[in-house]
Design an enzyme around this catalytic site. Structure first.
Site, PDB file in Angstrom:
ATOM      1  N   ASP A  35      39.113  -7.037  21.931  1.00 17.46           N
ATOM      2  CA  ASP A  35      38.208  -5.680  21.885  1.00 17.46           C
ATOM      3  C   ASP A  35      37.815  -5.944  20.193  1.00 17.46           C
ATOM      4  O   ASP A  35      38.857  -5.734  19.407  1.00 17.46           O
ATOM      5  CB  ASP A  35      38.796  -4.599  22.174  1.00 17.46           C
ATOM      6  CG  ASP A  35      38.147  -3.290  21.753  1.00 17.46           C
ATOM      7  OD1 ASP A  35      36.737  -3.563  21.479  1.00 17.46           O
ATOM      8  OD2 ASP A  35      38.524  -2.347  21.419  1.00 17.46           O
ATOM      9  N   ASN A  37      35.417  -3.763  18.895  1.00 15.16           N
ATOM     10  CA  ASN A  37      34.720  -2.573  18.624  1.00 15.16           C
ATOM     11  C   ASN A  37      35.555  -1.162  18.519  1.00 15.16           C
ATOM     12  O   ASN A  37      35.068  -0.187  18.371  1.00 15.16           O
ATOM     13  CB  ASN A  37      33.398  -2.400  18.908  1.00 15.16           C
ATOM     14  CG  ASN A  37      33.318  -2.290  20.483  1.00 15.16           C
ATOM     15  OD1 ASN A  37      34.572  -2.178  21.089  1.00 15.16           O
ATOM     16  ND2 ASN A  37      32.381  -2.363  21.222  1.00 15.16           N
ATOM     17  N   ASP A  43      35.533  -7.588  24.849  1.00  9.98           N
ATOM     18  CA  ASP A  43      33.946  -7.728  24.669  1.00  9.98           C
ATOM     19  C   ASP A  43      33.869  -9.439  24.520  1.00  9.98           C
ATOM     20  O   ASP A  43      34.757  -9.987  24.285  1.00  9.98           O
ATOM     21  CB  ASP A  43      33.283  -6.840  23.883  1.00  9.98           C
ATOM     22  CG  ASP A  43      34.058  -6.988  22.568  1.00  9.98           C
ATOM     23  OD1 ASP A  43      34.346  -7.972  21.879  1.00  9.98           O
ATOM     24  OD2 ASP A  43      34.401  -5.885  21.920  1.00  9.98           O
ATOM     25  N   ASP A 214      32.578 -15.625  43.911  1.00 11.98           N
ATOM     26  CA  ASP A 214      33.521 -14.451  44.510  1.00 11.98           C
ATOM     27  C   ASP A 214      33.297 -14.381  45.971  1.00 11.98           C
ATOM     28  O   ASP A 214      32.193 -14.001  46.574  1.00 11.98           O
ATOM     29  CB  ASP A 214      33.091 -13.230  43.846  1.00 11.98           C
ATOM     30  CG  ASP A 214      34.073 -12.285  44.061  1.00 11.98           C
ATOM     31  OD1 ASP A 214      35.011 -12.198  43.736  1.00 11.98           O
ATOM     32  OD2 ASP A 214      33.645 -11.342  44.577  1.00 11.98           O
ATOM     33  N   GLU A 278      35.950 -19.176  45.942  1.00 13.51           N
ATOM     34  CA  GLU A 278      37.218 -18.467  46.087  1.00 13.51           C
ATOM     35  C   GLU A 278      37.115 -17.926  47.542  1.00 13.51           C
ATOM     36  O   GLU A 278      36.009 -17.625  48.215  1.00 13.51           O
ATOM     37  CB  GLU A 278      37.058 -17.122  45.617  1.00 13.51           C
ATOM     38  CG  GLU A 278      38.354 -16.214  45.956  1.00 13.51           C
ATOM     39  CD  GLU A 278      38.086 -14.848  45.498  1.00 13.51           C
ATOM     40  OE1 GLU A 278      39.151 -13.948  45.020  1.00 13.51           O
ATOM     41  OE2 GLU A 278      37.009 -14.397  45.567  1.00 13.51           O
TER      42      GLU A 278
END
Length: 549
Positions: A35, A37, A43, A214, A278
């Protein structure tokens, strides 16, 4: 050991292989990587900042789990815009910067595609539910209630309860294989297929190198909506009604490979694009073969052979590998021991009383020696165990709905530990969306970087050995006789033989006579460096011979 011309050699030479065949893929779960921020959520700039760590590992590609615009009911697998970045992860410009830096470092970039469902916040669903007569009316799966008002059939959702939710606007039920906020797309509809391909083209035009599809076997269903037959509970662990059915009608329709051929046709227009499916379910092999058949379907597929296995054994490894031991044209598998949906393998498989670090070295080495494409999940290079997440900290909707009967997915999704002593193990200055796993700070990347005997360093050594070996990347696989729990795996290609020894148990084991004669040591973890006569518990030894060299 007598050299033979391998199946791989007879089909294609190593020089003519696409970049992805035999490549090692590193999976990133962006919410939990880094992260930048301070909002507690990983992110895209965080991934970019840590690409050097990934490149130093020696992998070939990264796969980034969904970062698309989404209400995050299922943390990105409920997409509301396929062609935009969710603001919690950054912007399209941030993605472009990530892609450029990855390519500069020699890393390919693979992203998820979710073709079975969208979010109920997607504009398509808003239009579809508005009436039974509009351009999007048939983009999702709608059915009238039975005369008594109950759902159209007995199909059950993976996350619990009926796979149908009543919608007052259309006065119909809509189908969802997962959350009720993830309505099923009608992939039988050619317009929906075109929209999915347009989304894929958007990212291909930006420069991505591949897609992971997916749960693609959930993409199409029986148009006659017949009931699924029951599956008796005897001898099985049941955590949800979904487990009480054979799923032969709500998924796995025979037309799915035809759609995947369209995906492949699009991908081929951009060069060597990697497409991997998958394929969850108790009998995935026929679908995996159908999805990857010949040169007109997907590049590869992976199942849950190892992802939910409660025990690692030589027999399991042999059975899984020998399903894919034939010519390349018969299909090329991918393999994962852990991922964002399954508890981490070291916690599932480590023998009682054994050291987690030694076991993590063994499992990483084994994964990287398999024939196919290994997929290394973030944190596996550190040997992270499964984290225990208290009920009040759970975020996974499946875990919350079925607690405490299922482990859920949060324990494999906790923040990546980068450093010891910094806020939240260096992941974020703010409170993370999930707590850092117990003991993970001590296993942080910076700590292991400074320890030459760490899981991180051993994993790098095996990755380097694989990168230098045509046999490990592309070769045939065979299993010389050895008593359990000794696993002996042999890879051969282009006049090169690599023999890999893994003691899956904790007791010292003798190595069969003559097995490693004439081989030079590539990797020795807990073993003698040259031609060992025995292996200590959890030891790994990998040796190589170039015939005529």
């Amino acid at each position: 050991m007598t050299p033979v011309q391998s199946v791989a050699e007879r089909d294609l030479s190593a020089a003519s292989q696409p970049w992805w065949r035999g490549a090692v893929v590193y999976q990133i779960y962006p919410r939990s990587y880094l992260d930048t921020n301070g909002d507690g959520i990983g992110d895209l700039p965080g991934i970019t900042r840590k690409l050097g760590h990934i490149a130093r590992l020696g992998v070939d590609a990264i796969w980034i789990s969904p970062f698309f615009r989404s209400p995050m009911r299922d943390f990105g697998y409920d997409v509301s815009d396929y062609c935009d970045v969710d603001p919690i992860f950054g912007t399209l410009e941030d993605f472009d910067a990530l892609l450029a830096e990855a390519h500069r470092l020699g890393l390919k970039v693979i992203i998820d595609q979710v073709y079975a469902h969208t979010s109920d916040a997607h504009d398509w669903f808003t239009a579809s539910r508005a009436s039974r007569e509009n351009p999007y009316a048939d983009w999702y799966v709608w059915r009238d209630a039975r005369p008594d008002g109950t759902p159209p059939n007995n199909w059950q959702s993976v996350f619990g309860g009926a796979a149908w939710t009543w919608d007052a606007r259309r006065q119909q039920y809509y189908m969802h294989n997962f959350l009720s906020s993830q309505p099923q797309l009608n992939l039988h509809n050619p317009d929906v297929q075109d929209a999915m391909l347009a989304a894929a083209k958007f990212w291909l035009d930006r420069g991505v190198d591949g897609f992971r599809l997916d749960a693609i076997n959930f993409g199409m269903f029986d148009p006659e909506f017949r009931d699924n037959p029951p599956w008796p509970a005897e001898g099985r662990v049941i955590t949800r009604p979904f487990d009480l059915q054979h799923h032969i009608h709500n998924q796995s329709h025979a037309a799915i490979p035809d759609f995947l051929a369209r995906v492949r046709q699009l991908a081929d227009g951009y060069g060597a694009v990697f497409t991997v499916a998958e394929v969850p379910g108790p009998d995935p092999l026929p679908e995996m073969r159908a999805f990857t058949e010949g040169e007109t379907h997907l590049s590869s597929a992976y199942s849950f052979d190892f992802l939910y296995a409660t025990r690692l054994s030589a027999r399991r490894v042999k059975a899984s590998q020998m399903n894919w031991a034939g010519p390349i044209r018969d299909g090329w598998p991918s393999w994962a021991f852990s991922n964002h949906d399954a508890p981490r393998c070291v916690s599932r498989w480590c023998p009682p009383g054994a050291g987690l670090a030694a076991f993590a070295k063994l499992t990483n080495a084994l994964l990287l020696c398999l024939r196919g494409n290994p997929i290394l999940y973030q944190g596996e290079e550190l040997g992270l165990p499964q984290a225990e997440v208290a009920f009040e900290d759970l975020q996974d909707p499946e875990a919350i709905a079925n607690w405490p009967r299922t482990l859920g997915r949060d324990g494999a999704r906790t923040p990546m530990p980068w450093s010891k002593g910094d806020a939240h193990a260096g992941f974020s200055e703010g409170k993370p969306w999930l707590p850092v796993g117990q003991g993970h700070e001590q296993l942080a990347a910076a700590e292991q970087e400074a320890d030459a005997g760490s899981v991180l360093h051993l994993t790098r050594k095996v990755l380097h050995a694989r990168a230098q070996s045509a046999a490990l990347q592309l070769g045939d696989v065979s299993f010389p006789e050895a008593p359990e729990p000794l696993l002996v795996l042999c890879r051969q290609n282009q006049g090169e033989t690599v023999v890999c020894l893994f003691n899956l148990g904790t007791d010292r084991l003798d190595v069969p006579a003559g097995l490693v004669d004439g081989l030079s040591c590539l990797i020795a973890s807990g073993a003698e460096t040259e031609a060992p006569e025995a292996l200590e518990g959890l030891a790994v030894w990998i040796g190589r011979k170039v015939h005529g060299g």
